[in-house]
Enzyme design. Structure first.
Site, mmCIF file in Angstrom:
data_model
loop_
_atom_site.group_PDB
_atom_site.id
_atom_site.type_symbol
_atom_site.label_atom_id
_atom_site.label_comp_id
_atom_site.label_asym_id
_atom_site.label_seq_id
_atom_site.Cartn_x
_atom_site.Cartn_y
_atom_site.Cartn_z
ATOM 1 N N CYS A 79 0.848 -1.228 0.096
ATOM 2 C CA CYS A 79 0.092 0.031 0.141
ATOM 3 C C CYS A 79 0.757 1.431 0.102
ATOM 4 O O CYS A 79 1.515 1.780 -1.137
ATOM 5 C CB CYS A 79 -1.049 0.023 1.013
ATOM 6 S SG CYS A 79 -2.222 1.006 1.119
ATOM 7 N N HIS A 167 -3.822 -4.950 0.721
ATOM 8 C CA HIS A 167 -3.504 -5.477 2.079
ATOM 9 C C HIS A 167 -3.792 -6.893 1.997
ATOM 10 O O HIS A 167 -4.707 -7.497 2.313
ATOM 11 C CB HIS A 167 -4.124 -4.687 3.199
ATOM 12 C CG HIS A 167 -3.814 -3.250 3.378
ATOM 13 N ND1 HIS A 167 -2.831 -2.912 4.231
ATOM 14 C CD2 HIS A 167 -4.457 -2.144 3.008
ATOM 15 C CE1 HIS A 167 -2.562 -1.664 4.257
ATOM 16 N NE2 HIS A 167 -3.587 -1.220 3.460
ATOM 17 N N GLU A 169 -2.458 -8.926 4.303
ATOM 18 C CA GLU A 169 -2.667 -9.261 5.664
ATOM 19 C C GLU A 169 -3.792 -9.538 6.364
ATOM 20 O O GLU A 169 -3.992 -10.033 7.425
ATOM 21 C CB GLU A 169 -1.683 -8.483 6.653
ATOM 22 C CG GLU A 169 -2.316 -6.924 6.806
ATOM 23 C CD GLU A 169 -1.852 -5.885 5.552
ATOM 24 O OE1 GLU A 169 -1.885 -4.969 6.000
ATOM 25 O OE2 GLU A 169 -1.530 -6.497 4.501
#
Length: 509
Positions: A79, A167, A169
Site C-alpha cells: 500500500c 493489504h 494481511e
C-alpha cells in the site's frame, strides 16, 4: 533470536497483522519504526514495508532510508510502501478518482509470476488508500489490476522488489496469506523454522547464557504470560528462580488460594503474599482510572521489592512481557499516546536495581499458548482468559470499597462458572463483569429496590488488539441474569455490553 524478516512500520493500523500472518508461516519477523532501521541487516532475509495513514504526496510523509535494502535484499512494499517506491523512483502517484477502500477483485494477473502462484484469477483483495499509482516507477512491470486500480501490483526489473496496493494481511484478502508465502518462501527463500519447539530450545539456551547461576525473581499473576515465562525460566535455571504471587485484594473469588495450589503442583518455587489490606487502604477514595492503575502499580512494586529483598543476592527480575506490549510502547512518531498505563511495560524505579529478563517479549499471545503447550503446561491453565493487572479495580467504576469488591466477585464468579458449565468458556477470549456507578429502581417481591447495575462483557479476539463482542445465547444470558439478581445482594439489574474494539476498549477503565 533468528531475525529472518524485517517489517518497517509507517503507522498502519494493520502492521501487527502483517507480523501475525508472517509468524503463521513459521517465519520469525520483527517490527521496527521506519526511521529506526537496524544498523545490522545481515541476519534478515527479506523486508516488508507497511501501509500508512499518510499520503506520499504530503510534506510530512514518512521518508525512510532504503539504501541498504532496495536492490540488496528481497523487498515487498504494501500500500503506502508501493506508492512510496513509485512516487520517489520515477513513477507518479495521484489522488484516486474513485473510492479505493474495501473489497475489490483482481481483474488481471500477469501469467507466469511466482508471486501469484496458486492465487485465484479473480481473487478478492482489500483496498485502503486515497491515492493511486498512475505511472509505475522506473523498471516497473505491472503484475495485477482490479476494475478500478490499474497498477494493483508490480515488480521492479533486475531486483527482487515487489509492490502491491492492497493489504494481503487482512482476512478480506482471500489469498493474501498465499501471496505472502509465495514472496517469502518461494521468492525470498526465507526458512520456515520458527516453531514452538525451536523457540523453547533457543530461549532456554539464551537464558542459561544470559543469567548463568544468578538468582531471578518473578512476579506471578495467575495468567498465561507469567505462567509460561515462569516455566521457561524454571527449565533454564531451576531452583534459582523465585516466584512471588501477590494478592492485591482485587483478584477473582477464591483465586489467590486456587492459583497458589496450581503453581505448587507444577514444581515451581512460589511464595504467596497477601497484601490486600495495603492495596485497598492506598486505593481508598480514588475514582480516576489512571490513578487507580498507577497506585496499584506503585504498591505492587513496593510489596514486590520488600519480598525480593528477603532473597539474598537476587540479580534479575523476570517479566511476562509479550510482543504487543513492546509494540504498543513505541510508535512511528515516538511514544504512543497514553490510552492507559500498561502493567508490563515501563521502567523500574531506581531503588530496585535489578536487571530485566523477558523470555516472551517477541511472542504474540497465541504463540505464548503454543509454547506453553510444548512445555506441557495444563491446558486448563493455558486456556485461562486474560485478566487485567490492576484486577477488579478497573471493573469497579468509581471509588473502591470492600462491599463493591464482594458484589463484583460474586457476579463475576456466577458469570465465569456459567460460561464453563454451558461449554462457552473456550469460545470466548476474555469475559468479566463490570460494576457500574449507577443505581437502578427495581421490584423484588412487593418492595421497591434501588440497587446496583452490573454489565457483562465477553469478547472474541486473537491478541486483544482488536475484539468483537460474542453473541452469547439468549437462554444463557437470561439464566445468568436471573441467577445474579437472585443470589447477589445489592444488584437488581444486569446488562450485556455489545461494543467492539475499536472504538470501545475491552475493559471499561
Amino acid at each position: 533470536m533468528q531475525h529472518n524478516v524485517l517489517i518497517l512500520d509507517f503507522g498502519s493500523q494493520y502492521t501487527q497483522l502483517i507480523a501475525r500472518r508472517v509468524r503463521e508461516l513459521n517465519i520469525f519477523c520483527e517490527i521496527f519504526p521506519y526511521h529506526h532501521i537496524p544498523e545490522d541487516l545481515s541476519t534478515y532475509k527479506a523486508v516488508i514495508l507497511s501501509g500508512s495513514p499518510f499520503s506520499v504526496r504530503a510534506e510530512d510523509a514518512p521518508h525512510p532510508d532504503l539504501s541498504k535494502i532496495r536492490g540488496h535484499m528481497p523487498l515487498l512494499a504494501v500500500c503506502y510502501g508501493a506508492q512510496y517506491l513509485a512516487h520517489f523512483c520515477g513513477g507518479e502517484v495521484a489522488p484516486s478518482n474513485t473510492r479505493e477502500y474495501g473489497r475489490a477483485n483482481l481483474s488481471f494477473v500477469k501469467s507466469g509470476e511466482v508471486f501469484f502462484e496458486g492465487v485465484d484469477e479473480h481473487s478478492q483483495v482489500w483496498m485502503s488508500h486515497s491515492d493511486t499509482i498512475d505511472k509505475l516507477p522506473l523498471g516497473g512491470v505491472r503484475l495485477a489490476s482490479t476494475h478500478d486500480v490499474m497498477n494493483a501490483a508490480y515488480r521492479i526489473e533486475n531486483e527482487v522488489t515487489y509492490a502491491i496496493q492492497f493489504h494481503p494481511e487482512v482476512y478480506h484478502s482471500i489469498d493474501g496469506k498465499k501471496m505472502l508465502e509465495n514472496f517469502l518462501v518461494k521468492i525470498a527463500q526465507v526458512p520456515q523454522n520458527f516453531t514452538p519447539n525451536a523457540f523453547v530450545e533457543e530461549i532456554i539456551d539464551e537464558l542459561q547464557t544470559k543469567v548463568g547461576t544468578d538468582k531471578v525473581v518473578l512476579g506471578l499473576s495467575g495468567g498465561v504470560d507469567s505462567t509460561v515465562a515462569a516455566v521457561l525460566m524454571h527449565r533454564a535455571i531451576g531452583k534459582n528462580l523465585y516466584c512471588i504471587f501477590v494478592n492485591n485484594g482485587l483478584l477473582r473469588k477464591n483465586e489467590y488460594e486456587s492459583v497458589l495450589d496450581q503453581y505448587r503442583n507444577m514444581g515451581l518455587n512460589v511464595k504467596g503474599v497477601d497484601a490486600s489490606h495495603r492495596f485497598l487502604s492506598e486505593l481508598e477514595g480514588i475514582e480516576d482510572p489512571e490513578t487507580k492503575r498507577k497506585t496499584i502499580g506503585r504498591v505492587f512494586i513496593e510489596v514486590f521489592d520488600d519480598e525480593a529483598h528477603q532473597i539474598e543476592d537476587v540479580k534479575w527480575l523476570a517479566q511476562g512481557t509479550i510482543y504487543p506490549d513492546v509494540i504498543e510502547s513505541v510508535s512511528v512518531k515516538g511514544p504512543s499516546a497514553t490510552i492507559k498505563s500498561h502493567h508490563n511495560v515501563g521502567g523500574l524505579p531506581d531503588f530496585m536495581k535489578l536487571n530485566i529478563v523477558e523470555p516472551l517479549r517477541m511472542l504474540f499471545k497465541d504463540e505464548v499458548r503454543r509454547v506453553g503447550k510444548t512445555l506441557g503446561i495444563d491446558p486448563a491453565l493455558l486456556g485461562r482468559h486474560p485478566f487485567p493487572g490492576p484486577g477488579l479495580s478497573i471493573r469497579i467504576l468509581g471509588a473502591i470499597t470492600l462491599e463493591k469488591i464482594r458484589i463484583l466477585q460474586e457476579v463475576d464468579f456466577i458469570f465465569i462458572e456459567g460460561l464453563k458449565s454451558w461449554n462457552l468458556y473456550d469460545r470466548v477470549w476474555q469475559a468479566g463483569a463490570i460494576l457500574l456507578p449507577v443505581n437502578s429502581v427495581g421490584v423484588m417481591g412487593d418492595e421497591r429496590t434501588y440497587e446496583k447495575v452490573v454489565a457483562l462483557r465477553a469478547v472474541e479476539s486473537t491478541d486483544g488488539m482488536t475484539a468483537d463482542w460474542v453473541p452469547l445465547p439468549h437462554e444463557f444470558l437470561m439464566k445468568i441474569s436471573n441467577e445474579i439478581i437472585n443470589k447477589v445482594k445489592g444488584v437488581n439489574r444486569v446488562v450485556y455490553d455489545i461494543s467492539s474494539k475499536p472504538p470501545a476498549t475491552i475493559e471499561w477503565e
